[in-house]
Design an enzyme around this catalytic site. Structure first.
Site, PDB file in Angstrom:
ATOM      1  N   ALA A 158       3.931   4.284   3.411  1.00  0.00           N
ATOM      2  CA  ALA A 158       3.633   3.045   2.698  1.00  0.00           C
ATOM      3  C   ALA A 158       3.811   1.884   3.666  1.00  0.00           C
ATOM      4  O   ALA A 158       4.392   2.030   4.741  1.00  0.00           O
ATOM      5  CB  ALA A 158       4.551   2.877   1.489  1.00  0.00           C
ATOM      6  N   LYS A 159       3.292   0.746   3.286  1.00  0.00           N
ATOM      7  CA  LYS A 159       3.487  -0.475   4.070  1.00  0.00           C
ATOM      8  C   LYS A 159       3.173  -1.659   3.167  1.00  0.00           C
ATOM      9  O   LYS A 159       2.308  -1.589   2.296  1.00  0.00           O
ATOM     10  CB  LYS A 159       2.591  -0.502   5.303  1.00  0.00           C
ATOM     11  CG  LYS A 159       2.893  -1.632   6.280  1.00  0.00           C
ATOM     12  CD  LYS A 159       4.225  -1.444   6.989  1.00  0.00           C
ATOM     13  CE  LYS A 159       4.183  -0.306   7.980  1.00  0.00           C
ATOM     14  NZ  LYS A 159       5.441  -0.249   8.795  1.00  0.00           N
ATOM     15  N   GLY A 160       3.901  -2.739   3.378  1.00  0.00           N
ATOM     16  CA  GLY A 160       3.645  -3.942   2.596  1.00  0.00           C
ATOM     17  C   GLY A 160       3.939  -5.171   3.419  1.00  0.00           C
ATOM     18  O   GLY A 160       4.371  -5.083   4.579  1.00  0.00           O
ATOM     19  N   ASP A 189      10.739  -4.403   8.592  1.00  0.00           N
ATOM     20  CA  ASP A 189       9.609  -4.395   9.521  1.00  0.00           C
ATOM     21  C   ASP A 189       9.594  -5.749  10.216  1.00  0.00           C
ATOM     22  O   ASP A 189      10.580  -6.486  10.171  1.00  0.00           O
ATOM     23  CB  ASP A 189       8.298  -4.124   8.755  1.00  0.00           C
ATOM     24  CG  ASP A 189       7.229  -3.477   9.619  1.00  0.00           C
ATOM     25  OD1 ASP A 189       6.837  -4.112  10.619  1.00  0.00           O
ATOM     26  OD2 ASP A 189       6.776  -2.367   9.316  1.00  0.00           O
ATOM     27  N   THR A 233       0.841  -1.189   0.000  1.00  0.00           N
ATOM     28  CA  THR A 233       0.000   0.000   0.000  1.00  0.00           C
ATOM     29  C   THR A 233       0.874   1.236   0.000  1.00  0.00           C
ATOM     30  O   THR A 233       1.806   1.348   0.801  1.00  0.00           O
ATOM     31  CB  THR A 233      -0.911   0.041   1.245  1.00  0.00           C
ATOM     32  OG1 THR A 233      -1.877  -1.005   1.154  1.00  0.00           O
ATOM     33  CG2 THR A 233      -1.646   1.371   1.335  1.00  0.00           C
TER      34      THR A 233
END
Length: 414
Positions: free
Chosen positions: A105-107, A146, A60
């Site tokens: 953002a993050k995934g 992460d 995202t």
């Protein structure tokens, strides 16, 4: 220590509480409600036994109004698109609080890394990067470590991107090994800054960490560094936990010996007096440092928290319904938007170093992180004093103002 779920509605409710304290309106907030994009990808990977297993991955990008997006890649069982969207939005807010020219953002990939061999994990990471190669880049979307991913995973991502694009673009990934363009301080920044922020907030309230009792939930890289920094300032770290157990000593734990013990035995369990991880959140302490994952304190266990200060060293460690209860009980929550800000600051500094091909010393990096963290904390506390509100609302108000200003100046295309 499996965390509770995230909730987009809870985030939006908290943001609306900040509207009276900033220039943003409900109409302006509409820009924030929707991520720029969310993609899902299928990742077929050949396993060591020759079989093919398909994993599900997500990415995202929430906002690029202030600059290219940046955010972590989570390798964790159960990761889904909604989780990535909420955490990407929080990254947007955090970058704005730190006043960095970045969006959020993050995934992630729905996988338990512990069930894979190193070769299989490398296959998952490389396939994930390959599927996103046209959407990421040092000026588009920057990948960061992460939960479940580390410097080695970042190295694989970097190599995969460069092989696919025929470039040597180090800035597409941060949190990578120093020989590949990584930065000093990357591993320690979030835990160290969480401790420094806690000290600054207590100081602002006329209190000191000297002999203050501290419990740390999550003794990984972040929790370990936070504990060491707090202890160096005179605090007594009396309990810590990890995925396999927790240990307690009323007179304070010897953190150097504890780290060596955990390195040898794989867990803190058995070092001193064994307690359960859940009991760490229930101890009568001055500071409870949450350094595991989102949802550590939730509606189910908030009533048992007896700490005077709860520090979110990781994103969304306290869920909204729990925070309402804690606030009514007089517990001060130091939110992730300032407590864990060191992570995004050091990632930004690494990105800048890669872009300029000029690298700073460890001392220069630590000083730069401390300076930016202190400015952000002082900005948030200034808003809290002026508007007579709590720290999270103040942080949201500050972030929303900065995002609003950038959005208004850009205008709407077409």
């Amino acid at each position: 220590m499996r965390a509770s779920g995230l909730n987009w509605q809870g985030l939006m409710e908290q943001l609306r509480q900040a509207l009276p304290h900033c220039e943003v309106t409900d109409q302006s907030l509409a820009y924030f409600k929707y991520p720029k994009r969310t993609v899902s990808v299928n990742l077929p990977v050949r396993m060591d036994d020759g079989s093919i297993r398909v994993f599900r991955g997500y990415r995202t990008v929430h906002s690029t109004s202030r600059g290219p997006s940046m955010g972590g890649v989570r390798l964790r069982e159960g990761v889904n698109a909604h989780e990535c969207e909420v955490l990407a939005a929080i990254m947007t807010l955090k970058a704005a609080v730190a006043d960095l020219p970045l969006g959020g953002a993050k995934g992630g990939v729905d996988v338990d890394p512990a069930t894979l061999s190193p070769h299989e994990l490398e296959g998952v990471v490389r396939r994930y990067t390959s599927e996103l190669v046209e959407l990421i880049g040092h000026n588009e979307d920057i990948l960061a470590p992460d939960v479940g991913s580390d410097a080695q995973a970042m190295a694989w991502m970097l190599d995969t991107y460069n092989e696919n694009t025929g470039t040597t673009s180090n800035g597409v990934v941060v949190g990578k090994p120093i020989p590949l363009g990584g930065s000093y301080g990357s591993k320690d920044a979030r835990g160290r800054s969480a401790a420094l922020v806690a000290a600054r907030v207590l100081e602002d309230r006329g209190e000191s960490l000297e002999r203050a009792k501290v419990a740390v939930y999550g003794f990984g890289d972040v929790g370990r560094r936070a504990a060491q920094t707090l202890a160096a300032q005179g605090a007594l770290v009396i309990a810590v936990s990890d995925q396999d157990g927790a240990t307690f000593a009323s007179a304070g734990l010897d953190l150097d010996a504890l780290s060596a013990y955990r390195e040898q035995h794989g867990s803190v369990a058995g070092f001193a007096t064994d307690i359960t991880p859940a009991e760490v959140t229930e101890l009568d302490v001055d500071v409870l440092m949450l350094a595991y994952d989102y949802g550590t304190v939730n509606a189910g266990n908030a009533h048992a928290v007896r700490a005077r200060y709860v520090v979110e060293a990781t994103n969304r460690a306290v869920l909204p319904e729990a925070e309402r209860f804690l606030t009514e009980a007089g517990v001060q929550v130091i939110p992730d938007l300032i407590a864990s800000i060191g992570g995004v600051v050091v990632n930004y500094l690494e990105w800048v170093q890669d872009a300029s091909n000029f690298f700073w010393t460890e001392e220069e990096i630590e000083a730069a992180i401390d300076q930016r963290v202190n400015v952000a904390v002082n900005d948030v506390m200034g808003v809290a004093r002026t508007r007579q509100t709590d720290l999270r609302t103040a942080a949201y108000a500050l972030a929303l103002n900065r995002l609003h200003n950038a959005t208004v100046m850009r205008g709407v295309y077409p």
